[in-house]
Design a protein around this motif. Structure first.
Motif, PDB file in Angstrom:
ATOM      1  N   ARG A 295       0.826  -1.206   0.000  1.00  0.00           N
ATOM      2  CA  ARG A 295       0.000   0.000   0.000  1.00  0.00           C
ATOM      3  C   ARG A 295       0.855   1.249   0.000  1.00  0.00           C
ATOM      4  N   TYR A 296       1.911   1.194   0.837  1.00  0.00           N
ATOM      5  CA  TYR A 296       2.778   2.357   0.911  1.00  0.00           C
ATOM      6  C   TYR A 296       3.407   2.627  -0.443  1.00  0.00           C
ATOM      7  N   GLY A 297       3.876   1.573  -1.078  1.00  0.00           N
ATOM      8  CA  GLY A 297       4.518   1.719  -2.385  1.00  0.00           C
ATOM      9  C   GLY A 297       3.559   2.297  -3.408  1.00  0.00           C
ATOM     10  N   LEU A 298       2.333   1.800  -3.398  1.00  0.00           N
ATOM     11  CA  LEU A 298       1.331   2.273  -4.343  1.00  0.00           C
ATOM     12  C   LEU A 298       1.062   3.756  -4.116  1.00  0.00           C
ATOM     13  N   LYS A 299       0.999   4.114  -2.827  1.00  0.00           N
ATOM     14  CA  LYS A 299       0.700   5.497  -2.500  1.00  0.00           C
ATOM     15  C   LYS A 299       1.843   6.415  -2.945  1.00  0.00           C
ATOM     16  N   ARG A 300       3.064   5.951  -2.681  1.00  0.00           N
ATOM     17  CA  ARG A 300       4.235   6.724  -3.082  1.00  0.00           C
ATOM     18  C   ARG A 300       4.180   7.007  -4.579  1.00  0.00           C
ATOM     19  N   GLN A 301       3.882   5.945  -5.313  1.00  0.00           N
ATOM     20  CA  GLN A 301       3.885   6.076  -6.752  1.00  0.00           C
ATOM     21  C   GLN A 301       2.802   7.052  -7.209  1.00  0.00           C
ATOM     22  N   GLN A 302       1.640   6.911  -6.567  1.00  0.00           N
ATOM     23  CA  GLN A 302       0.550   7.786  -6.961  1.00  0.00           C
ATOM     24  C   GLN A 302       0.874   9.239  -6.644  1.00  0.00           C
ATOM     25  N   GLN A 303       1.602   9.462  -5.538  1.00  0.00           N
ATOM     26  CA  GLN A 303       1.969  10.828  -5.214  1.00  0.00           C
ATOM     27  C   GLN A 303       2.863  11.408  -6.297  1.00  0.00           C
ATOM     28  N   ARG A 304       3.793  10.596  -6.761  1.00  0.00           N
ATOM     29  CA  ARG A 304       4.686  11.057  -7.820  1.00  0.00           C
ATOM     30  C   ARG A 304       3.893  11.458  -9.041  1.00  0.00           C
ATOM     31  N   VAL A 305       3.058  10.539  -9.502  1.00  0.00           N
ATOM     32  CA  VAL A 305       2.268  10.816 -10.688  1.00  0.00           C
ATOM     33  C   VAL A 305       1.265  11.912 -10.382  1.00  0.00           C
ATOM     34  N   GLY A 306       0.796  11.951  -9.128  1.00  0.00           N
ATOM     35  CA  GLY A 306      -0.193  12.936  -8.729  1.00  0.00           C
ATOM     36  C   GLY A 306       0.296  14.361  -8.922  1.00  0.00           C
ATOM     37  N   ALA A 307       1.587  14.587  -8.733  1.00  0.00           N
ATOM     38  CA  ALA A 307       2.139  15.926  -8.902  1.00  0.00           C
ATOM     39  C   ALA A 307       1.863  16.426 -10.319  1.00  0.00           C
ATOM     40  N   GLU A 308       2.170  15.583 -11.300  1.00  0.00           N
ATOM     41  CA  GLU A 308       1.906  15.959 -12.691  1.00  0.00           C
ATOM     42  C   GLU A 308       0.426  16.167 -12.922  1.00  0.00           C
ATOM     43  N   LEU A 309      -0.335  15.286 -12.294  1.00  0.00           N
ATOM     44  CA  LEU A 309      -1.782  15.295 -12.460  1.00  0.00           C
ATOM     45  C   LEU A 309      -2.380  16.606 -11.991  1.00  0.00           C
ATOM     46  N   ALA A 310      -1.933  17.057 -10.819  1.00  0.00           N
ATOM     47  CA  ALA A 310      -2.492  18.268 -10.238  1.00  0.00           C
ATOM     48  C   ALA A 310      -2.200  19.459 -11.139  1.00  0.00           C
ATOM     49  N   ALA A 311      -1.002  19.507 -11.671  1.00  0.00           N
ATOM     50  CA  ALA A 311      -0.628  20.599 -12.564  1.00  0.00           C
ATOM     51  C   ALA A 311      -1.553  20.614 -13.779  1.00  0.00           C
ATOM     52  N   GLN A 312      -1.824  19.412 -14.255  1.00  0.00           N
ATOM     53  CA  GLN A 312      -2.672  19.269 -15.425  1.00  0.00           C
ATOM     54  C   GLN A 312      -4.078  19.778 -15.122  1.00  0.00           C
ATOM     55  N   ALA A 313      -4.589  19.376 -13.971  1.00  0.00           N
ATOM     56  CA  ALA A 313      -5.943  19.769 -13.591  1.00  0.00           C
ATOM     57  C   ALA A 313      -6.037  21.286 -13.485  1.00  0.00           C
TER      58      ALA A 313
END
Lengths: 588, 375
Positions: free
Chosen positions: B344-362
């Protein structure tokens, strides 16, 4: 009607007289969201919720006035349900604030929401069938009024106050759907809710029941309660709501009042105006049939154990360079049609011919190898291995093809290289190809799928809702890719709930209703409203006579959506076809 | 990307290390509760476990455990819980012993024949559960548990003086006919007066390599893993899921058929009523601990052998032998929890990384997406 004082933790708000006539009369224009604090039951500001790979909601702003029915409209997957779950404490927002009765709150669980007077009636009822109504109502709320006499009295009291007509001692399994819904509403009221969330409450009801429900809602409203009503049926929304908030792609795009809008405008707000306008384009359709489906029939056993035809007598052909769009309300056999063509379901009769070869009963893998590309409706279930890295997802569905493998052995190095290419060419935004598919956003997942399928140069592309849940930028890109491939002779079967997408992309349109193709239309002349009428079967009947104006026809669509389930297939077939042909003159 | 990979490796190692550490703490507490000094016990186990003769013992034990872990892992990799490995290997070992005892062929022919019989019997027994699942929707968990029971009954019926076994009057042990000495598997001398290492360790290593190759490098393996990750996606991708269930059940059973072979060919040379039992269940623990990965399973198998060796010694030192059982149980529990946490931690870490790009996009979209309606 008696108005017994409601015993809640907070004093009941004074009944406000003007609300009574708010249904028909123009509501006061909204503008000052933080105006009179006491008038606002619920206020959501800047709500953002991210799920693994998707932003379900972002920057949601909603103000719900007390004592009103507030409708939340949007397409499937626009983020309505997620938002309501946030308000009901089932999900926590990543950003933004929730204010109930002017007070900013943190909702950690439904229990929190209930204690603040917010209750929810779910789309799927949560009742124990083998319990009586009384038992279901008190279950989990035993401390309020006990489980016997006092509780029964309270139930009667609530039921009478709002005209719910609930009988406390009947077994729930003996009740019909509408009665169960009323029990659910009562359950919420019993727990002291003053703001009710109804998630698609009319989806399970027949028209008369919908009318009865709306009467109940007006009753609640007149008692000073607030109703948040989720729907995508515009006719219903306009008839019952005082305020309407439109959600598109996870964010609020407009707040309107029914008197100042019409179904057409609402529909445009829901689907967005940046969609392609149905303009005449250069046709790339050739004379060569690529996919021919002939008298296809598929039966399935439903939950009651009755075998019925989910696909009946389906005939169509797609030529090279042609996009055939299938319109239809979801659940009318589109998913089954796709699965039959993909080989995931074996048809009971009829043939499917791909490029001259009979593939009616060929296994899925053979069909994929023969050149069918597939963009599935549900990419999480059918298109991706969410916990696998991107490069393994690039292999999925094409494991027997170059560059993924050779002679039975995988070629991970080549697959990785090709994934890098897809990521670059299709603008998949990702930190790398080793991350799992789950960590990408919906749009990027979809771009990866499109890139993967296009990389094998399919002859036929089956695109089911290719831009659902995809952000605007990715949407335009996916459309461009489909158009480009179509120029190169690709045949496309497009299934979509987004009517503008269907009209904008298709060369030919067919309408599917109850497992049959009941109508066809020319995308160059048809409007979304007209297509919508044909999709609902019954509504197409209204199109037989001359429609007075655009608004009238469109309102018919909305009403039709509510009644569509009751319509006979036969009638719809004739009417639907007429709707398809009658469109030209009526659009103006 | 390089950084991400490093992180993945770190996370992959973190789980078992965390689990082992937690298990030691819990076991220490249990020892304290029984009024014993815990670190002394660990010291005894460690000192004894690393002795030369212990190493041989551990390797030999681990050979069997490794095969058991692989057999279970094949099922796990595609979300099948083959609890029946236990019954499969026992039945397989029994029939392999019967066939081996009845023939007098050169070893070069007879040993492969014995192995083949074992694998076939294991696969056939597992296929019953596979067929039931595919055609009748019976959960493999239920059916394999019952098949375990049945295999025990079948063996006790056949392992009777005069049927497929003989009673040794002196030791009072019922056993199948012993294998001819030509069918004894080779051993690797460990030097000195130590017991030799079982040659079957080579077969186990080959099985591990085969497992890795099949799952990681072939189309079939990809299909199998795809089914394990998402049945619906695998089906849509063109995998025949039903056939895959059956095939993997057969493979798991065939691998299970090998579990009894090191004991049979290298040690007892006959199937007796005290042939080791319960190794199938040990295999579940080992597959879990080893993350269904051939290297991980190897390490887990060695650890298991080490713990058991230590347990034997603890008994002499006036400790309760059962403490090792407690430790093993706690390890498995901790492993399951730690893997889930780390996953779970790993998945969350990864999502945070991708999430940064995502937020900028939004944010970029917001400008164009918002529009007010003229009221």
């Amino acid at each position: 009607m008696a108005y017994p004082g409601r015993s809640g933790p907070r004093p009941a708000p004074p009944p406000s007289a003007p609300q009574e006539c708010a249904i028909k009369a123009a509501s006061p224009p909204k503008g000052a969201p933080a105006g009179a604090v006491t008038d606002v039951a619920v206020e959501l500001r800047g709500i953002t919720k991210r799920f693994p790979g998707v932003v379900a909601n972002h920057d949601i702003d909603i103000t719900v006035r007390r004592g009103t029915v507030h409708a939340l409209v949007g397409e499937n997957g626009a983020g309505k349900s997620t938002l309501m779950k946030i308000l009901y404490g089932m999900q926590r927002p990543d950003e933004g604030t929730i204010a109930i009765d002017g007070e900013t709150v943190e909702l950690h669980s439904p229990a929190d929401a209930i204690s603040r007077g917010v209750g929810m009636v779910h789309q799927h009822f949560m009742l124990a069938d083998n319990f009586t109504v009384l038992e279901n109502v008190v279950l989990g709320a035993e401390k309020l009024h006990g489980i016997a006499g006092r509780a029964r009295a309270r139930i009667k009291e609530i039921s009478d106050a709002y005209g719910l007509g609930v009988r406390p001692d009947v077994l729930v399994e003996d009740l019909g759907v509408a009665d169960r819904q009323r029990v659910e509403i009562l359950k919420v009221l019993y727990r002291g809710a003053r703001t009710l969330i109804l998630d698609e409450p009319t989806a399970v009801l027949v028209p008369q029941e919908v009318d009865a429900l709306f009467d109940n809602l007006r009753e609640l409203k007149s008692e000073g309660l607030t109703v948040l009503f989720i729907s995508h049926k515009l006719g219903e929304v306009l008839s019952v709501a005082d305020d309407i908030t439109v959600i598109r792609r996870g964010t609020t795009v407009a707040s309107v009042v029914p008197s100042e809008t019409n179904p057409r405008q609402l529909a445009e707000l829901m689907v967005g105006s940046e969609l392609p306008s149905p303009e005449t384009r250069e046709s790339t359709v050739t004379d060569t049939d690529l996919l021919v489906v002939d008298a296809l029939r598929l039966t399935a056993t439903d939950v009651d154990g009755v075998e019925r035809a989910v696909l009946d007598d389906i005939d169509f052909a797609i030529r090279k360079g042609e996009v055939l769009g299938i319109a239809g309300v979801e659940g009318n056999g589109q998913a089954e049609l796709v699965e039959a063509i993909m080989g995931m379901r074996d048809p009971d009769a009829g043939t499917i011919t791909l490029d001259g070869a009979d593939i009616s009963h060929a296994p899925t893998r053979k069909r994929r190898e023969d050149g069918i590309g597939y963009i599935p409706e549900d990419r999480h279930r059918h298109g991706l291995l969410l916990e696998a890295p991107l490069w393994e997802n690039r292999i999925l569905g094409h494991v027997t093809e170059e560059p993924n493998s050779r002679a039975g052995l995988l070629n991970p190095a080549a697959a990785r290289r090709d994934t890098e290419r897809i990521v670059a060419e299709y603008d998949v935004r990702t930190p790398g190809i080793e991350v799992t598919a789950a960590s990408l956003s919906g749009g990027n997942q979809q771009k990866l799928i499109v890139g993967r399928e296009m990389s094998h140069h399919p002859k036929l592309l089956i695109a089911a809702h290719p831009t659902r849940g995809v952000d605007v930028g990715a949407q335009a890109q996916i459309w461009d890719q489909i158009r480009a491939a179509r120029r190169d002779g690709l045949a496309v079967l497009l299934i979509s709930a987004d009517l503008d997408e269907l009209i904008g992309l298709s060369d030919t349109l067919r309408v599917m209703y109850r497992g049959r193709l009941v109508a066809d239309a020319d995308p160059a002349t048809i409007t979304p409203e007209e297509l919508g009428s044909a999709m609902t079967g019954a509504a197409s009947g209204h199109l037989e006579g001359p429609a007075d104006d655009g608004t009238g026809a469109a309102t018919g669509t909305g009403a039709g959506a509510a009644t569509g389930t009751g319509a006979a297939t036969g009638a719809a077939t004739g009417a639907g076809t007429e709707a398809g042909t009658a469109t030209g003159g009526e659009g103006r | 990307m390089k950084k991400l990979d490093k992180e993945r490796v770190l996370l992959a190692v973190a789980a078992p290390v965390l689990a082992l550490a937690a298990a030691f703490v819990v076991t220490a507490l249990v020892l304290l509760a029984t009024g014993k000094e815990p670190f002394n016990a660990f010291g005894i186990m460690f000192d004894y476990g690393v002795k030369a003769d212990s190493q041989v013992y551990i390797l030999n034990k681990a050979t069997t455990y490794y095969l058991a872990g692989l057999a279970v892992a094949i099922g796990f990799r595609m979300n099948l819980f083959n609890i029946g490995v236990d019954g499969q290997y026992r039945l397989a070992a029994f029939f392999a012993a019967v066939v081996g005892g009845a023939l007098k062929l050169p070893g070069l022919v007879q040993i492969p024949l014995i192995l083949l019989v074992g694998m076939l019997v294991g696969a056939m027994w597992a296929s019953i559960a596979g067929l039931l699942k595919v055609y009748r929707g019976v959960s493999e968990v239920i059916s394999t548990i019952m098949l375990n029971s049945l295999s025990g009954i079948v063996i006790s019926y056949l392992l009777v003086d005069g049927r497929l076994a003989d009673l040794d009057k002196q030791t009072n042990i019922v056993a199948t006919d012993p294998l001819p000495s030509s069918s004894h598997f080779f051993t690797i001398p460990a030097g000195g007066d130590l017991d030799p290492i079982w040659g079957f360790i080579v077969v186990a290593a080959l099985a591990g390599a085969g497992f890795w190759f099949l799952l990681g490098r072939t189309r079939f393996g990809f299909d199998l893993r795809a089914v394990g990750r998402s049945e619906s996606a695998a089906q849509a991708s063109g995998v025949n899921v039903k056939r895959m269930v059956l095939t993997s059940m057969l493979l798991s059973g065939a691998m299970a058929g090998l579990i009894g072979m090191p004991t049979l060919l290298n040690d007892t040379h006959q199937f007796t009523s005290d042939f080791p039992t319960g190794i199938g269940f040990t295999g579940i623990a080992i597959a879990l601990l080893g993350r269904n990965n051939p290297v991980g399973i190897g390490l887990a198998a060695v650890l298991w052998g080490f713990l058991e060796r230590g347990a034997n010694r603890l008994e002499f030192e006036d400790y309760d032998k059962e403490i090792v059982g407690v430790m093993q149980g706690v390890i498995v529990l901790c492993v399951v929890i730690a893997y889930e946490l780390v996953r779970r931690y790993g998945l969350k870490r990864q999502q945070q990384r991708v999430g940064a790009e995502l937020a900028a996009q939004a944010k970029a979209d917001k400008g164009t997406d918002k529009q007010e309606v003229p009221a």
